[in-house]
Design a protein around this motif. Structure first.
Motif, PDB file in Angstrom:
ATOM      1  N   THR A  31      24.462 -33.749  -4.557  1.00 11.84           N
ATOM      2  CA  THR A  31      26.026 -33.527  -4.037  1.00 11.84           C
ATOM      3  C   THR A  31      26.344 -32.698  -2.833  1.00 11.84           C
ATOM      4  O   THR A  31      27.522 -32.635  -2.605  1.00 11.84           O
ATOM      5  CB  THR A  31      26.898 -33.224  -5.334  1.00 11.84           C
ATOM      6  N   THR A  32      25.387 -32.034  -2.495  1.00 15.62           N
ATOM      7  CA  THR A  32      25.595 -31.408  -1.266  1.00 15.62           C
ATOM      8  C   THR A  32      24.926 -32.050  -0.314  1.00 15.62           C
ATOM      9  O   THR A  32      23.886 -32.706  -0.189  1.00 15.62           O
ATOM     10  CB  THR A  32      24.683 -29.896  -1.127  1.00 15.62           C
ATOM     11  N   ALA A  33      25.700 -32.586   0.691  1.00 17.64           N
ATOM     12  CA  ALA A  33      25.439 -33.495   1.646  1.00 17.64           C
ATOM     13  C   ALA A  33      24.322 -33.267   2.644  1.00 17.64           C
ATOM     14  O   ALA A  33      24.090 -32.076   3.192  1.00 17.64           O
ATOM     15  CB  ALA A  33      26.713 -33.887   2.460  1.00 17.64           C
ATOM     16  N   ILE A  34      23.434 -34.017   3.088  1.00 21.28           N
ATOM     17  CA  ILE A  34      22.470 -33.914   4.305  1.00 21.28           C
ATOM     18  C   ILE A  34      23.460 -34.035   5.621  1.00 21.28           C
ATOM     19  O   ILE A  34      24.134 -35.075   5.543  1.00 21.28           O
ATOM     20  CB  ILE A  34      21.575 -34.970   4.363  1.00 21.28           C
ATOM     21  N   ASN A  35      23.549 -33.051   6.396  1.00 16.06           N
ATOM     22  CA  ASN A  35      24.370 -32.654   7.428  1.00 16.06           C
ATOM     23  C   ASN A  35      24.023 -32.653   8.885  1.00 16.06           C
ATOM     24  O   ASN A  35      22.848 -31.817   8.778  1.00 16.06           O
ATOM     25  CB  ASN A  35      25.594 -31.732   6.833  1.00 16.06           C
ATOM     26  N   ASN A  36      24.625 -32.952   9.793  1.00 15.29           N
ATOM     27  CA  ASN A  36      24.285 -32.825  11.242  1.00 15.29           C
ATOM     28  C   ASN A  36      22.805 -32.945  11.452  1.00 15.29           C
ATOM     29  O   ASN A  36      22.031 -32.215  11.961  1.00 15.29           O
ATOM     30  CB  ASN A  36      24.387 -31.195  11.416  1.00 15.29           C
ATOM     31  N   ILE A  37      22.395 -34.275  11.295  1.00 14.31           N
ATOM     32  CA  ILE A  37      21.163 -34.703  11.572  1.00 14.31           C
ATOM     33  C   ILE A  37      21.302 -35.534  12.843  1.00 14.31           C
ATOM     34  O   ILE A  37      22.126 -36.620  13.000  1.00 14.31           O
ATOM     35  CB  ILE A  37      20.574 -35.665  10.503  1.00 14.31           C
ATOM     36  N   THR A  38      20.313 -35.228  13.970  1.00 17.61           N
ATOM     37  CA  THR A  38      20.166 -36.276  15.022  1.00 17.61           C
ATOM     38  C   THR A  38      18.757 -36.791  15.208  1.00 17.61           C
ATOM     39  O   THR A  38      17.739 -36.094  15.040  1.00 17.61           O
ATOM     40  CB  THR A  38      20.462 -35.344  16.316  1.00 17.61           C
ATOM     41  N   ILE A  39      18.778 -38.085  15.332  1.00 18.88           N
ATOM     42  CA  ILE A  39      17.574 -38.774  15.629  1.00 18.88           C
ATOM     43  C   ILE A  39      17.544 -39.294  17.155  1.00 18.88           C
ATOM     44  O   ILE A  39      18.414 -40.229  17.314  1.00 18.88           O
ATOM     45  CB  ILE A  39      17.200 -40.039  14.799  1.00 18.88           C
ATOM     46  N   SER A  40      16.713 -38.636  17.818  1.00 18.48           N
ATOM     47  CA  SER A  40      17.112 -39.122  19.265  1.00 18.48           C
ATOM     48  C   SER A  40      15.553 -39.255  20.047  1.00 18.48           C
ATOM     49  O   SER A  40      14.552 -38.444  19.839  1.00 18.48           O
ATOM     50  CB  SER A  40      17.709 -37.806  19.956  1.00 18.48           C
ATOM     51  N   GLY A  41      15.492 -40.240  20.795  1.00 19.88           N
ATOM     52  CA  GLY A  41      14.612 -40.232  21.789  1.00 19.88           C
ATOM     53  C   GLY A  41      13.297 -40.713  21.140  1.00 19.88           C
ATOM     54  O   GLY A  41      12.036 -40.452  21.704  1.00 19.88           O
ATOM     55  N   CYS A  42      13.449 -41.476  19.968  1.00 20.57           N
ATOM     56  CA  CYS A  42      12.260 -41.836  19.106  1.00 20.57           C
ATOM     57  C   CYS A  42      11.870 -43.253  19.781  1.00 20.57           C
ATOM     58  O   CYS A  42      12.512 -44.201  19.780  1.00 20.57           O
ATOM     59  CB  CYS A  42      12.505 -41.747  17.556  1.00 20.57           C
ATOM     60  N   LYS A  43      10.387 -43.308  19.510  1.00 21.01           N
ATOM     61  CA  LYS A  43       9.980 -44.821  19.623  1.00 21.01           C
ATOM     62  C   LYS A  43       9.117 -45.192  18.451  1.00 21.01           C
ATOM     63  O   LYS A  43       8.269 -44.491  18.018  1.00 21.01           O
ATOM     64  CB  LYS A  43       8.785 -44.597  20.812  1.00 21.01           C
ATOM     65  N   LEU A  44       9.549 -46.046  17.807  1.00 18.87           N
ATOM     66  CA  LEU A  44       9.094 -46.794  16.472  1.00 18.87           C
ATOM     67  C   LEU A  44       8.333 -47.988  16.828  1.00 18.87           C
ATOM     68  O   LEU A  44       9.219 -49.018  16.980  1.00 18.87           O
ATOM     69  CB  LEU A  44      10.202 -46.797  15.359  1.00 18.87           C
ATOM     70  N   LYS A  45       7.137 -48.212  16.697  1.00 21.66           N
ATOM     71  CA  LYS A  45       6.589 -49.557  17.122  1.00 21.66           C
ATOM     72  C   LYS A  45       5.687 -50.222  16.005  1.00 21.66           C
ATOM     73  O   LYS A  45       5.032 -49.300  15.313  1.00 21.66           O
ATOM     74  CB  LYS A  45       5.708 -49.503  18.419  1.00 21.66           C
ATOM     75  N   ASN A  46       5.823 -51.398  15.861  1.00 20.39           N
ATOM     76  CA  ASN A  46       4.865 -52.045  14.975  1.00 20.39           C
ATOM     77  C   ASN A  46       4.886 -51.380  13.577  1.00 20.39           C
ATOM     78  O   ASN A  46       3.995 -51.203  12.663  1.00 20.39           O
ATOM     79  CB  ASN A  46       3.296 -51.914  15.249  1.00 20.39           C
ATOM     80  N   ILE A  47       6.296 -51.599  13.112  1.00 22.30           N
ATOM     81  CA  ILE A  47       6.472 -50.904  11.762  1.00 22.30           C
ATOM     82  C   ILE A  47       6.827 -52.219  10.812  1.00 22.30           C
ATOM     83  O   ILE A  47       7.476 -52.921  11.237  1.00 22.30           O
ATOM     84  CB  ILE A  47       7.819 -49.877  11.778  1.00 22.30           C
ATOM     85  N   VAL A  48       5.993 -52.430   9.597  1.00 18.04           N
ATOM     86  CA  VAL A  48       6.099 -53.371   8.742  1.00 18.04           C
ATOM     87  C   VAL A  48       6.992 -52.736   7.599  1.00 18.04           C
ATOM     88  O   VAL A  48       6.162 -52.023   6.760  1.00 18.04           O
ATOM     89  CB  VAL A  48       4.816 -53.890   8.405  1.00 18.04           C
ATOM     90  N   ALA A  49       8.269 -52.882   7.561  1.00 18.50           N
ATOM     91  CA  ALA A  49       8.955 -52.003   6.581  1.00 18.50           C
ATOM     92  C   ALA A  49       9.058 -52.848   5.036  1.00 18.50           C
ATOM     93  O   ALA A  49       9.518 -52.154   4.087  1.00 18.50           O
ATOM     94  CB  ALA A  49      10.437 -51.787   6.813  1.00 18.50           C
ATOM     95  N   GLY A  50       8.495 -54.133   4.976  1.00 12.11           N
ATOM     96  CA  GLY A  50       8.758 -54.602   3.689  1.00 12.11           C
ATOM     97  C   GLY A  50      10.252 -54.535   3.211  1.00 12.11           C
ATOM     98  O   GLY A  50      11.078 -55.082   3.830  1.00 12.11           O
ATOM     99  N   HIS A  51      10.414 -54.274   2.007  1.00 13.82           N
ATOM    100  CA  HIS A  51      11.805 -54.297   1.419  1.00 13.82           C
ATOM    101  C   HIS A  51      12.612 -53.104   2.053  1.00 13.82           C
ATOM    102  O   HIS A  51      13.796 -52.801   1.355  1.00 13.82           O
ATOM    103  CB  HIS A  51      11.810 -54.403  -0.069  1.00 13.82           C
ATOM    104  N   SER A  52      12.075 -52.395   2.967  1.00 13.44           N
ATOM    105  CA  SER A  52      12.847 -51.321   3.316  1.00 13.44           C
ATOM    106  C   SER A  52      13.216 -51.460   4.746  1.00 13.44           C
ATOM    107  O   SER A  52      13.483 -52.638   5.257  1.00 13.44           O
ATOM    108  CB  SER A  52      11.912 -49.896   3.450  1.00 13.44           C
ATOM    109  N   GLU A  53      13.719 -50.445   5.432  1.00 10.82           N
ATOM    110  CA  GLU A  53      14.209 -50.393   6.778  1.00 10.82           C
ATOM    111  C   GLU A  53      13.221 -49.481   7.727  1.00 10.82           C
ATOM    112  O   GLU A  53      12.748 -48.577   7.288  1.00 10.82           O
ATOM    113  CB  GLU A  53      15.641 -50.098   6.879  1.00 10.82           C
ATOM    114  N   VAL A  54      13.483 -49.896   9.027  1.00 10.85           N
ATOM    115  CA  VAL A  54      12.452 -49.045   9.798  1.00 10.85           C
ATOM    116  C   VAL A  54      13.111 -47.432   9.889  1.00 10.85           C
ATOM    117  O   VAL A  54      12.729 -46.436   9.583  1.00 10.85           O
ATOM    118  CB  VAL A  54      12.507 -49.617  11.203  1.00 10.85           C
TER     119      VAL A  54
END
Length: 167
Positions: A31-54
């Protein structure tokens, strides 16, 4: 920031038991939020996520920025590239169980193809989010570009609808 993830693969991406492998997963289960997260400049290649997301942001998360990031899969089984999802029971407080105040900008997403449900893999997907801004992104060779949905709107888990999304 500036991470490279390569060749993360779900062992059986098309099985019906919902196996999955996220490259980046921000999960707000408290109930305490995850707050102020930045995902920046990432390279995600050849991810096979199945029933998930990259990249997945789920539950009680606020002030999240995803920018200047590329998501691609050369074997065309990456599933959804970037997903903002809520109202799935991740957080026990229904009114907090969705990402809020999210920005997705300047990202390149390509080759998202579902290994289990052809036609359902979008480059960017918002399902149950609130106050989400999506701009200056490039989505190519995916089964769909950008999808805004509310899969859980009639569910017993549902908190509120998807709202205030700007593309």
């Amino acid at each position: 920031n500036n991470f490279n993830f390569n060749n993360i693969k779900c062992p059986s991406p098309s099985k019906s038991n919902e196996q999955g492998a996220n490259a980046i997963f921000v999960k707000g289960s408290s109930t305490t939020a995850i707050n102020n997260i930045t995902i920046s400049g990432c390279k995600l290649k050849n991810i096979v996520a199945g029933h998930s997301e990259v990249i997945s942001v789920d539950g009680n998360c606020t002030n999240i920025t995803i920018k200047d990031t590329s998501v691609t899969s050369s074997d065309l089984k990456g599933n959804i590239g970037i997903c903002i999802c809520g109202n799935y029971g991740t957080c026990s407080n229904k009114s907090l169980d969705r990402p809020r105040h999210v920005t997705i900008s300047n990202c390149n997403v390509s080759n998202c193809k579902s290994p289990y449900d052809p036609g359902s893999a979008y480059g960017i997907y918002v399902d149950g989010g609130e106050d989400v801004k999506i701009f200056n992104n490039v989505v190519t060779n995916c089964e769909g570009g950008i999808e805004i949905g509310a899969e859980q709107h009639n569910s017993h888990l549902s908190g509120r609808e998807t709202e205030n999304i700007k593309v």
